[in-house]
Write an enzyme that holds these catalytic residues in place. Structure first.
Site, PDB file in Angstrom:
ATOM      1  N   ARG A  65       0.911  -1.193   0.087  1.00  0.00           N
ATOM      2  CA  ARG A  65       0.037   0.075  -0.048  1.00  0.00           C
ATOM      3  C   ARG A  65       0.981   1.393   0.063  1.00  0.00           C
ATOM      4  O   ARG A  65       1.976   1.172   0.497  1.00  0.00           O
ATOM      5  CB  ARG A  65      -0.870  -0.013   1.236  1.00  0.00           C
ATOM      6  CG  ARG A  65      -1.576   0.967   1.459  1.00  0.00           C
ATOM      7  CD  ARG A  65      -2.892   1.225   0.395  1.00  0.00           C
ATOM      8  NE  ARG A  65      -3.988   1.809   0.871  1.00  0.00           N
ATOM      9  CZ  ARG A  65      -5.155   2.046   0.157  1.00  0.00           C
ATOM     10  NH1 ARG A  65      -5.265   1.743  -1.071  1.00  0.00           N
ATOM     11  NH2 ARG A  65      -5.954   2.752   0.596  1.00  0.00           N
ATOM     12  N   THR A 335     -10.085   0.681  -9.867  1.00  0.00           N
ATOM     13  CA  THR A 335      -9.072  -0.262  -9.240  1.00  0.00           C
ATOM     14  C   THR A 335      -9.103  -1.640 -10.199  1.00  0.00           C
ATOM     15  O   THR A 335      -9.774  -1.771 -11.253  1.00  0.00           O
ATOM     16  CB  THR A 335      -9.395  -0.693  -7.546  1.00  0.00           C
ATOM     17  OG1 THR A 335      -9.357   0.339  -6.936  1.00  0.00           O
ATOM     18  CG2 THR A 335      -8.504  -1.774  -7.081  1.00  0.00           C
ATOM     19  N   THR A 353      -4.221  -0.686  -7.172  1.00  0.00           N
ATOM     20  CA  THR A 353      -5.082   0.607  -7.493  1.00  0.00           C
ATOM     21  C   THR A 353      -4.262   1.764  -7.750  1.00  0.00           C
ATOM     22  O   THR A 353      -3.321   2.006  -6.936  1.00  0.00           O
ATOM     23  CB  THR A 353      -6.169   0.572  -6.745  1.00  0.00           C
ATOM     24  OG1 THR A 353      -7.038   1.653  -7.023  1.00  0.00           O
ATOM     25  CG2 THR A 353      -5.911   1.108  -5.033  1.00  0.00           C
ATOM     26  N   ASN A 355      -6.409   4.393  -6.927  1.00  0.00           N
ATOM     27  CA  ASN A 355      -7.356   4.704  -6.219  1.00  0.00           C
ATOM     28  C   ASN A 355      -8.609   5.497  -7.454  1.00  0.00           C
ATOM     29  O   ASN A 355      -9.256   4.362  -8.204  1.00  0.00           O
ATOM     30  CB  ASN A 355      -7.402   6.006  -5.450  1.00  0.00           C
ATOM     31  CG  ASN A 355      -8.326   6.315  -4.299  1.00  0.00           C
ATOM     32  OD1 ASN A 355      -9.571   5.369  -4.459  1.00  0.00           O
ATOM     33  ND2 ASN A 355      -8.505   7.112  -3.786  1.00  0.00           N
ATOM     34  N   SER A 406      -7.559   0.795   3.465  1.00  0.00           N
ATOM     35  CA  SER A 406      -7.840   0.453   2.401  1.00  0.00           C
ATOM     36  C   SER A 406      -9.277  -0.440   2.339  1.00  0.00           C
ATOM     37  O   SER A 406      -9.470  -0.955   3.386  1.00  0.00           O
ATOM     38  CB  SER A 406      -7.158  -0.480   1.395  1.00  0.00           C
ATOM     39  OG  SER A 406      -7.434  -0.914   0.277  1.00  0.00           O
ATOM     40  N   GLY A 428     -13.748  -1.328  -6.612  1.00  0.00           N
ATOM     41  CA  GLY A 428     -14.867  -0.709  -6.431  1.00  0.00           C
ATOM     42  C   GLY A 428     -14.852   0.115  -4.889  1.00  0.00           C
ATOM     43  O   GLY A 428     -15.895   0.004  -4.512  1.00  0.00           O
ATOM     44  N   GLY A 429     -13.860   0.554  -4.583  1.00  0.00           N
ATOM     45  CA  GLY A 429     -13.716   1.023  -3.137  1.00  0.00           C
ATOM     46  C   GLY A 429     -14.322   0.136  -2.244  1.00  0.00           C
ATOM     47  O   GLY A 429     -14.210  -1.154  -2.055  1.00  0.00           O
TER      48      GLY A 429
HETATM   49  O1  DON Z   1      -7.725   1.064  -1.308  1.00  0.00           O
HETATM   50  C1  DON Z   1      -9.018   1.387  -1.389  1.00  0.00           C
HETATM   51  O2  DON Z   1     -10.247   0.698  -0.906  1.00  0.00           O
HETATM   52  C2  DON Z   1      -9.396   2.169  -2.743  1.00  0.00           C
HETATM   53  N1  DON Z   1      -8.387   3.021  -2.959  1.00  0.00           N
HETATM   54  C3  DON Z   1      -9.878   1.406  -3.816  1.00  0.00           C
HETATM   55  C4  DON Z   1     -10.631   2.219  -4.888  1.00  0.00           C
HETATM   56  C5  DON Z   1     -11.424   1.445  -5.832  1.00  0.00           C
HETATM   57  O3  DON Z   1     -11.569   0.356  -5.950  1.00  0.00           O
HETATM   58  C6  DON Z   1     -11.748   2.288  -6.909  1.00  0.00           C
HETATM   59  N2  DON Z   1     -12.294   1.387  -7.943  1.00  0.00           N
HETATM   60  N3  DON Z   1     -13.414   1.142  -8.412  1.00  0.00           N
END
Ligand code: DON
Length: 524
Positions: A65, A335, A353, A355, A406, A428-429
């Protein structure tokens, strides 16, 4: 078998497997190839997590990370009135110190069998000789034109001011040179010398704070895999600095005590699963953070007795409101996850990712790559929502050298005999957590085949905003009405996550890339 969001990257992994490489060799090849052919999220300017399970039973997880630069400060994204600016999302201040190259090279050294030159060969070939832009990539450039246009990547991705179109050939000589420096010098080819100077120069030009010193001191961390069980199956997942493994574990622990899991798609199932997510996310948002900086109650959160107590708070027929702090939501997502399994039974789950799509937008002149906007994953203003609407607490406040929390959830599932069953993860965050866990539940509880498990409509709940979200048309109108009557704020949304998974089946592996986008598994 390799499943990724970019067909050319899946092919790169299989090329390495066919040459005798193991799953880790192939995963590293895919990682570097993604940085070339999938610039929206594949990266060397970002970071990620890798879960490894070797056929001989060894397991490992690698945390690469990003970290906050040394000059980062708690309030760096607030204006004079204490309001959030967009500087955690766009521009050079948004970037954490990248971990990707340190992570990929470290994984190869410890668990791979081939040289960096071998595994990076496909990526370098794609960068030097170019590759043909497909429809998905062309749409991605068009959709992100405004961000890309502000920074040094514009002439490459938007030549003459127009997004590269389907059929164009994308050649990236600067990136190829950066990759060559990594082949020759290993991680120092990125973290010191020419590449480090190019990054620091880009920062200085435009008000960023990452320095050569920041880059020189970056280290990935090997951690103990988070090991949990669900109805006799074993899950290997990421402990903090990702919240992914903890939240998946906590959710599944809550569900495990339910003997008769309600039918897929039913009101009762949405209520049970949504409420479980809600509770696990409340813990996540308050308590989880980089364990080097915060006291993380890992034992408590992953404990089955604790889960039983949480389960008891789920009413039979009523939604429970999340204690409201702030409810605004800014939408955003991007991501990429890839899964690899080799013939010997070694497996790798990796999520990586920048982000947001194309990260901060900042493109390192002369280096040929984009930098992340991962600083937004910190609680830039504790108690206020970030780009994903996540409302997080003090534990995840900005501190120099700290990893931002994350949601990435690369996971390997073993069957009741301890043999490899599933390699899975998502983008997907916060929806990474809910999409990954639903694929696991679809297989273990609803007995779906992999393609159905990945395709099936998904729901999402992240505590705040306090609403049960579902993919458009993913729940029937009757179920939506029932959930509303139970007190849920129900909201239809676009895709929840983007899965790339591999499952062991009779006689081999099945690979599946999410039909929600343009990925493709490759096997042989
Ligand atoms: O680490 C995380 O949780 C975020 N930076 C992930 C971002 C993400 O998946 C965006 N994508 N769809």
């Amino acid at each position: 078998m390799v499943a990724s969001d970019a067909p050319l990257a899946s092919d790169a992994g299989v090329e390495i497997l066919k040459r005798g490489g193991n799953a880790v060799d192939a995963a590293v090849a895919v990682g570097f190839a993604m940085a070339v052919v999938y610039p929206e999220a594949g990266n060397i300017g970002g970071g990620g997590y890798m879960v490894i399970r070797m056929a001989d039973g060894r397991t490992a997880v690698l945390d690469y990370r990003e970290i906050a630069p040394l000059a980062a400060t708690r309030d760096m994204y607030l204006d004079d009135h204490g309001n959030m600016t967009n500087k955690s999302v766009v521009g050079p201040l948004a970037s954490g110190v990248p971990g990707a190259v340190a992570g990929l090279t470290e994984a190869l050294t410890k668990y791979g069998t081939m040289s960096l030159a071998d595994v990076m060969a496909p990526a370098i070939r794609y960068a030097e000789q170019g590759f043909v832009v497909d429809r998905a990539l062309a749409r991605s450039f068009t959709g992100n034109e405004r961000l890309i246009a502000q920074f040094a990547g514009a002439p490459l991705f938007l030549p003459g001011g127009e997004p590269l179109a389907v059929g164009a050939r994308l050649v990236q000589p600067e990136l190829a040179r950066t990759l060559h420096r990594i082949v020759v010098q290993g991680a120092p080819g990125f973290y010191s010398g020419e590449t480090a100077k190019l990054i620091a120069d880009e920062m200085r030009r435009d008000g960023g704070i990452i320095t050569e010193q920041d880059l020189a001191r970056y280290k990935p961390v090997w951690r103990e895999p988070l090991k949990s069980t669900y109805r006799g199956f074993t899950l290997l997942s990421m402990p903090p600095s990702s919240s992914g493994g903890v939240v998946v574990t906590e959710t599944l622990n809550i569900l495990e005590g339910v003997t008769n899991v309600p039918a897929f798609g039913s009101t009762d199932y949405a209520h049970l699963l949504g409420s479980a997510y809600q509770r696990a996310f409340i813990d996540r948002n308050e308590k989880l953070a980089d364990p080097a900086f915060a006291n993380v109650p890992l034992q408590q959160l992953t404990d089955k007795t604790y889960a039983r107590k949480l389960r008891a708070t789920i009413g039979d027929h009523r939604a429970t409101p999340t204690p409201a702090v702030a409810k605004a939501m800014r939408e955003g997502t991007e991501t990429t996850h890839y899964s690899v399994a080799d013939a010997a039974g070694n497996a790798v789950a990796t999520t990586t990712t920048l982000n947001a799509l194309y990260g901060s937008g900042v493109y390192v002149t002369g280096g040929g790559f984009l930098l992340n906007d991962e600083m937004d994953d910190f609680a830039a203003a504790p108690g206020k929502p970030n780009m994903f609407g996540l409302v997080q607490g003090e534990a995840n406040a900005i501190q120099p050298g700290k990893r931002m929390l994350s949601a990435m959830s690369p996971t390997i599932v073993l069957d009741r005999n301890g043999a490899l069953l599933l390699v899975v993860g998502s983008r997907g965050g916060p929806r990474i957590i809910t999409s990954t866990s639903q694929v696991i539940l679809n297989i273990l509880d609803h007995h779906m085949i992999l393609s159905d498990a990945v395709s099936a409509p998904r729901i999402h709940h992240q505590a705040l905003p306090d609403s049960l979200q579902y993919e458009q048309n993913g729940l029937s109108a009757a179920v939506v009405d029932s959930l509303k009557a139970m007190g849920y704020g129900v909201q239809a949304i676009g895709g929840v996550g983007l899965i790339n998974a591999i499952m062991r089946v009779n006689g081999g592996y099945e690979g599946m890339s999410d039909p929600r986008s343009s990925g493709r598994p490759t096997g042989y």
